[in-house]
Design an enzyme around this catalytic site. Structure first.
Site, PDB file in Angstrom:
ATOM      1  N   LYS A  65     -11.647  -5.025  -3.004  1.00 26.53           N
ATOM      2  CA  LYS A  65     -12.752  -4.067  -3.090  1.00 26.53           C
ATOM      3  C   LYS A  65     -12.264  -2.654  -3.322  1.00 26.53           C
ATOM      4  CE  LYS A  65     -13.566  -4.435   1.841  1.00 26.53           C
ATOM      5  NZ  LYS A  65     -12.302  -3.941   2.404  1.00 26.53           N
ATOM      6  N   LYS A 123       0.833  -1.213   0.000  1.00 32.02           N
ATOM      7  CA  LYS A 123       0.000   0.000   0.000  1.00 32.02           C
ATOM      8  C   LYS A 123       0.862   1.256   0.000  1.00 32.02           C
ATOM      9  CE  LYS A 123      -4.292  -1.853   1.807  1.00 32.02           C
ATOM     10  NZ  LYS A 123      -5.277  -1.858   2.875  1.00 32.02           N
ATOM     11  N   LYS A 154      -4.922 -10.556  -6.220  1.00 36.47           N
ATOM     12  CA  LYS A 154      -6.093 -10.777  -5.350  1.00 36.47           C
ATOM     13  C   LYS A 154      -7.260  -9.901  -5.814  1.00 36.47           C
ATOM     14  CE  LYS A 154      -6.632  -8.562  -1.445  1.00 36.47           C
ATOM     15  NZ  LYS A 154      -6.603  -7.999  -0.086  1.00 36.47           N
TER      16      LYS A 154
HETATM   17  P1  TYM Z   1     -10.596  -6.373   4.314  1.00 32.88           P
HETATM   18  O1  TYM Z   1     -11.628  -5.356   4.579  1.00 32.88           O
HETATM   19  O2  TYM Z   1      -9.560  -6.096   3.286  1.00 32.88           O
HETATM   20  O3  TYM Z   1     -11.268  -7.742   3.919  1.00 32.88           O
HETATM   21  C1  TYM Z   1     -12.262  -8.317   4.746  1.00 32.88           C
HETATM   22  C2  TYM Z   1     -12.141  -9.820   4.774  1.00 32.88           C
HETATM   23  O4  TYM Z   1     -12.256 -10.366   3.449  1.00 32.88           O
HETATM   24  C3  TYM Z   1     -11.144 -11.211   3.169  1.00 32.88           C
HETATM   25  N1  TYM Z   1     -10.808 -11.056   1.742  1.00 32.88           N
HETATM   26  C4  TYM Z   1     -10.690 -12.066   0.877  1.00 32.88           C
HETATM   27  N2  TYM Z   1     -10.818 -13.400   1.032  1.00 32.88           N
HETATM   28  C5  TYM Z   1     -10.638 -14.170  -0.072  1.00 32.88           C
HETATM   29  N3  TYM Z   1     -10.321 -13.677  -1.297  1.00 32.88           N
HETATM   30  C6  TYM Z   1     -10.183 -12.344  -1.491  1.00 32.88           C
HETATM   31  N4  TYM Z   1      -9.890 -11.861  -2.686  1.00 32.88           N
HETATM   32  C7  TYM Z   1     -10.370 -11.479  -0.370  1.00 32.88           C
HETATM   33  N5  TYM Z   1     -10.318 -10.137  -0.217  1.00 32.88           N
HETATM   34  C8  TYM Z   1     -10.573  -9.898   1.086  1.00 32.88           C
HETATM   35  C9  TYM Z   1     -10.028 -10.679   4.055  1.00 32.88           C
HETATM   36  O5  TYM Z   1      -9.040 -11.672   4.284  1.00 32.88           O
HETATM   37  C10 TYM Z   1     -10.778 -10.310   5.310  1.00 32.88           C
HETATM   38  O6  TYM Z   1     -10.979 -11.444   6.120  1.00 32.88           O
HETATM   39  N6  TYM Z   1      -7.378  -6.019   8.051  1.00 32.88           N
HETATM   40  C11 TYM Z   1      -8.673  -6.507   7.700  1.00 32.88           C
HETATM   41  C12 TYM Z   1      -9.796  -5.936   8.530  1.00 32.88           C
HETATM   42  C13 TYM Z   1      -9.644  -6.086  10.016  1.00 32.88           C
HETATM   43  C14 TYM Z   1      -9.795  -7.273  10.738  1.00 32.88           C
HETATM   44  C15 TYM Z   1      -9.635  -6.910  12.116  1.00 32.88           C
HETATM   45  C16 TYM Z   1     -10.031  -8.601  10.384  1.00 32.88           C
HETATM   46  C17 TYM Z   1      -9.413  -5.078  10.890  1.00 32.88           C
HETATM   47  N7  TYM Z   1      -9.412  -5.574  12.171  1.00 32.88           N
HETATM   48  C18 TYM Z   1      -9.712  -7.863  13.110  1.00 32.88           C
HETATM   49  C19 TYM Z   1     -10.106  -9.534  11.400  1.00 32.88           C
HETATM   50  C20 TYM Z   1      -9.942  -9.173  12.755  1.00 32.88           C
HETATM   51  C21 TYM Z   1      -8.947  -6.131   6.256  1.00 32.88           C
HETATM   52  O7  TYM Z   1      -8.418  -5.224   5.731  1.00 32.88           O
HETATM   53  O8  TYM Z   1      -9.898  -6.813   5.685  1.00 32.88           O
END
Ligand code: TYM
Length: 342
Positions: A205, A119, A202
């Site tokens: 969003k 990022k 990947k």
């Molecule tokens: P974020 O918002 O990027 O994504 C949310 C969740 O979706 C999963 N994910 C995917 N899984 C499979 N294939 C993909 N292409 C894909 N894109 C996203 C992510 O692995 C995630 O589980 N850092 C985290 C948010 C967060 C969080 C937390 C998660 C903040 N605090 C505490 C768990 C516990 C994030 O950016 O997710």
């Protein structure tokens, strides 16, 4: 004594950032798992709006996106009578524990995070915010405040779970047993859904480079069809699961089909034997639209009354704050803070 010893049900916590539009990757990697696992654990699901400002964001959209993500949690099967759903910034303990953890987290651990490097590379060096580097510490605070035993996430979050464990172990070592050491719960299939327009990357969003990158949970059926029919494949014709990067596009479509139907790889390969890529794409469109139709229907019902989601979030915040504040107090005591005077 860790408070995990005194509680009955194992806990999970997870979250999604309210940035961009939620994709089928978010659903397969995270939300569908949460809905399945919520009955096996005491579950906390937050919309992580504090994380959403670690990259440049639009203040005019943040609140609406936060509500949209909360409504999508419910539309994807999270039952608010079973799980606690809340907004991260509504529970200030998340920010306060982050500060305490910041002071025991070596900065070298943060510079090594691949998500930070990726990022940061997309921004001018001078405009990279401190919050981007600190992102994993805030995520550790999210998880540790709830003494979560398990964290259901996609593969891209594995490194963040590892640093959370390291931070918890370091705190426990320095100040005495305080935090439960959490495990990542990563699904066996669909943990890393790839982009339709670039199957080596990947699906994300927040990627806006092409309208053919991702299938969004709120995409209408004809848009899903258009995107999948244009998905990048290769010049071959064999429809088999494979780890060959040259065949990543077909493999991605097969994994989507596998995750959404729950069928075995053997059955899928034999179903598509002697069929062409066009048939595979049509079948993927069909299962995607069958998955999305009930989610979109529930989403529309839930959001037809604008106060419904807000009242659920208020209830969730009260429950989350109860748990978070008691862990924060424990952490403050362990670190030797003077208690506030009444
Ligand atoms: P974020 O918002 O990027 O994504 C949310 C969740 O979706 C999963 N994910 C995917 N899984 C499979 N294939 C993909 N292409 C894909 N894109 C996203 C992510 O692995 C995630 O589980 N850092 C985290 C948010 C967060 C969080 C937390 C998660 C903040 N605090 C505490 C768990 C516990 C994030 O950016 O997710």
């Amino acid at each position: 004594m860790s408070s995990s010893n005194s509680k009955k049900r194992r806990r999970v916590l997870s979250g999604v950032q309210p940035s961009g539009n939620l994709t089928i990757g978010n659903y397969i990697g995270a939300l569908s798992q949460w809905a399945r696992e919520q009955h096996n654990y005491e579950s906390f699901f937050c919309v992580v709006d504090l994380h959403a400002i670690t990259m440049p964001h639009d203040p005019a959209l943040l609140g609406a996106k936060t509500r949209e993500v909360a409504a999508l949690y419910l539309a994807c099967g999270i039952d608010p009578d079973v799980s606690t759903v809340f907004v991260q910034s509504h529970v200030p303990a998340h920010s306060e524990l982050t500060w305490l953890l910041n002071c025991i987290t070596p900065i070298g651990w943060l510079y090594r995070m691949t998500q930070f490097k990726d990022k940061a590379a997309k921004q001018q060096q001078e405009s990279i915010g401190m919050g981007l580097l600190d992102y994993p510490v805030l995520m550790a605070a999210d998880i540790l405040l709830y003494q979560a035993d398990a964290v259901p996430v996609g593969e891209d979050q594995r490194q963040h779970l590892e640093i959370t464990r390291d931070i918890a172990q370091r705190f426990n070592h320095l100040f005495g047993d305080t935090f439960t050491i959490p495990e990542a719960l990563i699904p066996p299939s669909g943990a890393r859904v790839k982009a339709l327009d670039n199957p080596t990357a990947k699906m994300s969003k927040s990627e806006t480079s092409s309208e053919y990158h991702a299938v969004y949970l709120l995409d209408p059926p004809d848009r899903v069809k258009k995107k999948v029919m244009r998905a990048v494949t290769d010049s071959g014709h064999e429809i088999r699961f494979s780890g060959d990067p040259e065949r990543a596009g077909v493999n991605n479509l097969l994994e989507l089909y596998e995750s959404l139907t729950g069928e075995s790889r053997e059955a899928i390969e034999s179903f598509f034997e002697s069929k062409g890529y066009g048939s595979l794409k049509k079948a993927v469109v069909e299962v995607l639209n069958e998955t999305l139709a009930p989610i979109q229907q529930r989403y529309n019902d839930l959001t037809s009354d604008s106060s419904y989601i807000d009242s659920l979030l208020a209830r969730g915040t009260a429950r989350a704050a109860e748990v978070a504040n008691s862990t924060l107090e424990l952490a403050r005591n362990r670190m030797g803070y003077l208690k506030p005077f009444s």
